[in-house]
Motif scaffolding. Structure first.
Motif, PDB file in Angstrom:
ATOM      1  N   ALA A  54      50.826 -53.710  45.527  1.00 58.17           N
ATOM      2  CA  ALA A  54      50.915 -54.195  44.155  1.00 58.17           C
ATOM      3  C   ALA A  54      51.090 -53.019  43.209  1.00 58.17           C
ATOM      4  O   ALA A  54      50.408 -52.013  43.311  1.00 58.17           O
ATOM      5  CB  ALA A  54      49.657 -54.981  43.805  1.00 58.17           C
ATOM      6  N   GLY A  55      52.040 -53.095  42.297  1.00 58.65           N
ATOM      7  CA  GLY A  55      52.280 -52.048  41.328  1.00 58.65           C
ATOM      8  C   GLY A  55      53.152 -50.917  41.835  1.00 58.65           C
ATOM      9  O   GLY A  55      53.390 -49.951  41.147  1.00 58.65           O
ATOM     10  N   SER A  56      53.623 -51.028  43.068  1.00 57.57           N
ATOM     11  CA  SER A  56      54.469 -49.993  43.652  1.00 57.57           C
ATOM     12  C   SER A  56      55.925 -50.228  43.279  1.00 57.57           C
ATOM     13  O   SER A  56      56.334 -51.347  43.015  1.00 57.57           O
ATOM     14  CB  SER A  56      54.319 -50.038  45.173  1.00 57.57           C
ATOM     15  OG  SER A  56      55.325 -49.274  45.789  1.00 57.57           O
ATOM     16  N   GLY A  57      56.722 -49.181  43.323  1.00 54.24           N
ATOM     17  CA  GLY A  57      58.144 -49.310  43.068  1.00 54.24           C
ATOM     18  C   GLY A  57      58.953 -49.601  44.313  1.00 54.24           C
ATOM     19  O   GLY A  57      60.160 -49.758  44.249  1.00 54.24           O
ATOM     20  N   ALA A  58      58.299 -49.661  45.480  1.00 56.46           N
ATOM     21  CA  ALA A  58      58.998 -49.953  46.729  1.00 56.46           C
ATOM     22  C   ALA A  58      59.083 -51.457  46.934  1.00 56.46           C
ATOM     23  O   ALA A  58      58.090 -52.157  46.844  1.00 56.46           O
ATOM     24  CB  ALA A  58      58.280 -49.305  47.905  1.00 56.46           C
ATOM     25  N   ILE A  59      60.295 -51.939  47.213  1.00 56.72           N
ATOM     26  CA  ILE A  59      60.502 -53.350  47.536  1.00 56.72           C
ATOM     27  C   ILE A  59      60.700 -53.401  49.042  1.00 56.72           C
ATOM     28  O   ILE A  59      61.674 -52.862  49.575  1.00 56.72           O
ATOM     29  CB  ILE A  59      61.752 -53.928  46.824  1.00 56.72           C
ATOM     30  CG1 ILE A  59      61.700 -53.679  45.313  1.00 56.72           C
ATOM     31  CG2 ILE A  59      61.930 -55.395  47.163  1.00 56.72           C
ATOM     32  CD1 ILE A  59      60.568 -54.360  44.593  1.00 56.72           C
ATOM     33  N   ILE A 107      68.828 -47.759  46.854  1.00 53.22           N
ATOM     34  CA  ILE A 107      69.048 -49.049  47.507  1.00 53.22           C
ATOM     35  C   ILE A 107      69.418 -48.727  48.949  1.00 53.22           C
ATOM     36  O   ILE A 107      70.464 -48.141  49.215  1.00 53.22           O
ATOM     37  CB  ILE A 107      70.159 -49.865  46.815  1.00 53.22           C
ATOM     38  CG1 ILE A 107      69.764 -50.133  45.360  1.00 53.22           C
ATOM     39  CG2 ILE A 107      70.415 -51.172  47.565  1.00 53.22           C
ATOM     40  CD1 ILE A 107      70.836 -50.817  44.540  1.00 53.22           C
ATOM     41  N   ALA A 108      68.528 -49.072  49.880  1.00 54.16           N
ATOM     42  CA  ALA A 108      68.705 -48.699  51.278  1.00 54.16           C
ATOM     43  C   ALA A 108      69.615 -49.650  52.049  1.00 54.16           C
ATOM     44  O   ALA A 108      70.164 -49.277  53.078  1.00 54.16           O
ATOM     45  CB  ALA A 108      67.340 -48.621  51.960  1.00 54.16           C
ATOM     46  N   TYR A 109      69.755 -50.889  51.582  1.00 43.69           N
ATOM     47  CA  TYR A 109      70.558 -51.890  52.280  1.00 43.69           C
ATOM     48  C   TYR A 109      71.479 -52.585  51.287  1.00 43.69           C
ATOM     49  O   TYR A 109      71.130 -52.772  50.131  1.00 43.69           O
ATOM     50  CB  TYR A 109      69.661 -52.939  52.951  1.00 43.69           C
ATOM     51  CG  TYR A 109      68.764 -52.358  54.019  1.00 43.69           C
ATOM     52  CD1 TYR A 109      69.194 -52.290  55.340  1.00 43.69           C
ATOM     53  CD2 TYR A 109      67.496 -51.882  53.709  1.00 43.69           C
ATOM     54  CE1 TYR A 109      68.374 -51.759  56.326  1.00 43.69           C
ATOM     55  CE2 TYR A 109      66.669 -51.351  54.688  1.00 43.69           C
ATOM     56  CZ  TYR A 109      67.119 -51.292  56.000  1.00 43.69           C
ATOM     57  OH  TYR A 109      66.304 -50.755  56.962  1.00 43.69           O
ATOM     58  N   LYS A 119      60.570 -52.939  56.182  1.00 45.94           N
ATOM     59  CA  LYS A 119      61.444 -51.834  55.778  1.00 45.94           C
ATOM     60  C   LYS A 119      61.656 -51.841  54.267  1.00 45.94           C
ATOM     61  O   LYS A 119      61.733 -52.889  53.636  1.00 45.94           O
ATOM     62  CB  LYS A 119      62.809 -51.924  56.471  1.00 45.94           C
ATOM     63  CG  LYS A 119      62.739 -51.697  57.960  1.00 45.94           C
ATOM     64  CD  LYS A 119      62.326 -50.279  58.266  1.00 45.94           C
ATOM     65  CE  LYS A 119      62.343 -50.016  59.749  1.00 45.94           C
ATOM     66  NZ  LYS A 119      61.943 -48.652  60.056  1.00 45.94           N
ATOM     67  N   ARG A 120      61.761 -50.638  53.691  1.00 48.68           N
ATOM     68  CA  ARG A 120      62.004 -50.519  52.248  1.00 48.68           C
ATOM     69  C   ARG A 120      63.458 -50.833  51.967  1.00 48.68           C
ATOM     70  O   ARG A 120      64.354 -50.198  52.496  1.00 48.68           O
ATOM     71  CB  ARG A 120      61.648 -49.132  51.740  1.00 48.68           C
ATOM     72  CG  ARG A 120      61.853 -49.006  50.222  1.00 48.68           C
ATOM     73  CD  ARG A 120      61.350 -47.694  49.654  1.00 48.68           C
ATOM     74  NE  ARG A 120      61.826 -46.515  50.315  1.00 48.68           N
ATOM     75  CZ  ARG A 120      63.015 -45.945  50.074  1.00 48.68           C
ATOM     76  NH1 ARG A 120      63.841 -46.451  49.199  1.00 48.68           N
ATOM     77  NH2 ARG A 120      63.354 -44.853  50.723  1.00 48.68           N
ATOM     78  N   VAL A 121      63.682 -51.827  51.120  1.00 51.89           N
ATOM     79  CA  VAL A 121      65.023 -52.255  50.753  1.00 51.89           C
ATOM     80  C   VAL A 121      65.487 -51.525  49.495  1.00 51.89           C
ATOM     81  O   VAL A 121      66.646 -51.164  49.372  1.00 51.89           O
ATOM     82  CB  VAL A 121      65.055 -53.788  50.525  1.00 51.89           C
ATOM     83  CG1 VAL A 121      66.431 -54.256  50.099  1.00 51.89           C
ATOM     84  CG2 VAL A 121      64.596 -54.520  51.779  1.00 51.89           C
TER      85      VAL A 121
END
Length: 130
Positions: A54-59, A107-109, A119-121
């Motif tokens: 929560a509150g992270s910038g990683a999706i 943007i990884a994908y 995985k971080r998208v």
């Protein structure tokens, strides 16, 4: 917590259900049965260590699937709650929203890419508010 309704076909049966995400938990209701799934630190890739909560910038991808749509580009400014990616898994479309406001830095994908769960998208650099 807003639940999203979905339908999926499995073994020639149409199944209806809903899912909702709160922090690191997903509540899935399918055919009248409810399941709660925790997505803890073990699901986070090493590249996103310390992020994804929560509150992270990683999706992070909550499940394996195919990227159906990327709604942002690197350098775009996003608001918390804004849908940034749509993931498809078993004919179920899941909207992934920004947990924080900021600028998209990675943007990884891309559309059509297959993504594994955890995985971080996408990565968002938090807005600096002075």
């Amino acid at each position: 917590m807003n639940a999203e309704i979905f339908e999926l076909t499995f073994a020639d049966r149409l199944l209806r259900g809903s899912h909702a995400t709160t922090g690191e938990r997903v509540r899935l209701t399918l055919e009248g049965e409810t399941f709660t799934i925790g997505i803890g630190s073990e699901a986070r890739p090493a590249a996103a260590a310390g992020s994804g909560g929560a509150g992270s910038g990683a999706i992070l991808a909550p499940m394996p699937g195919v990227v159906a749509e990327v709604r942002v580009a690197p350098g775009d400014t996003v608001e918390a709650g804004q849908v940034v990616v749509v993931l498809e898994s078993m004919k179920l479309f899941t909207s992934l929203s920004a947990g924080i406001g900021g600028v998209v830095t990675d943007i990884a994908y891309q559309q059509g890419d297959t993504v594994q769960a955890g995985k971080r998208v996408l990565l968002i650099e938090p807005s600096s508010r002075s």
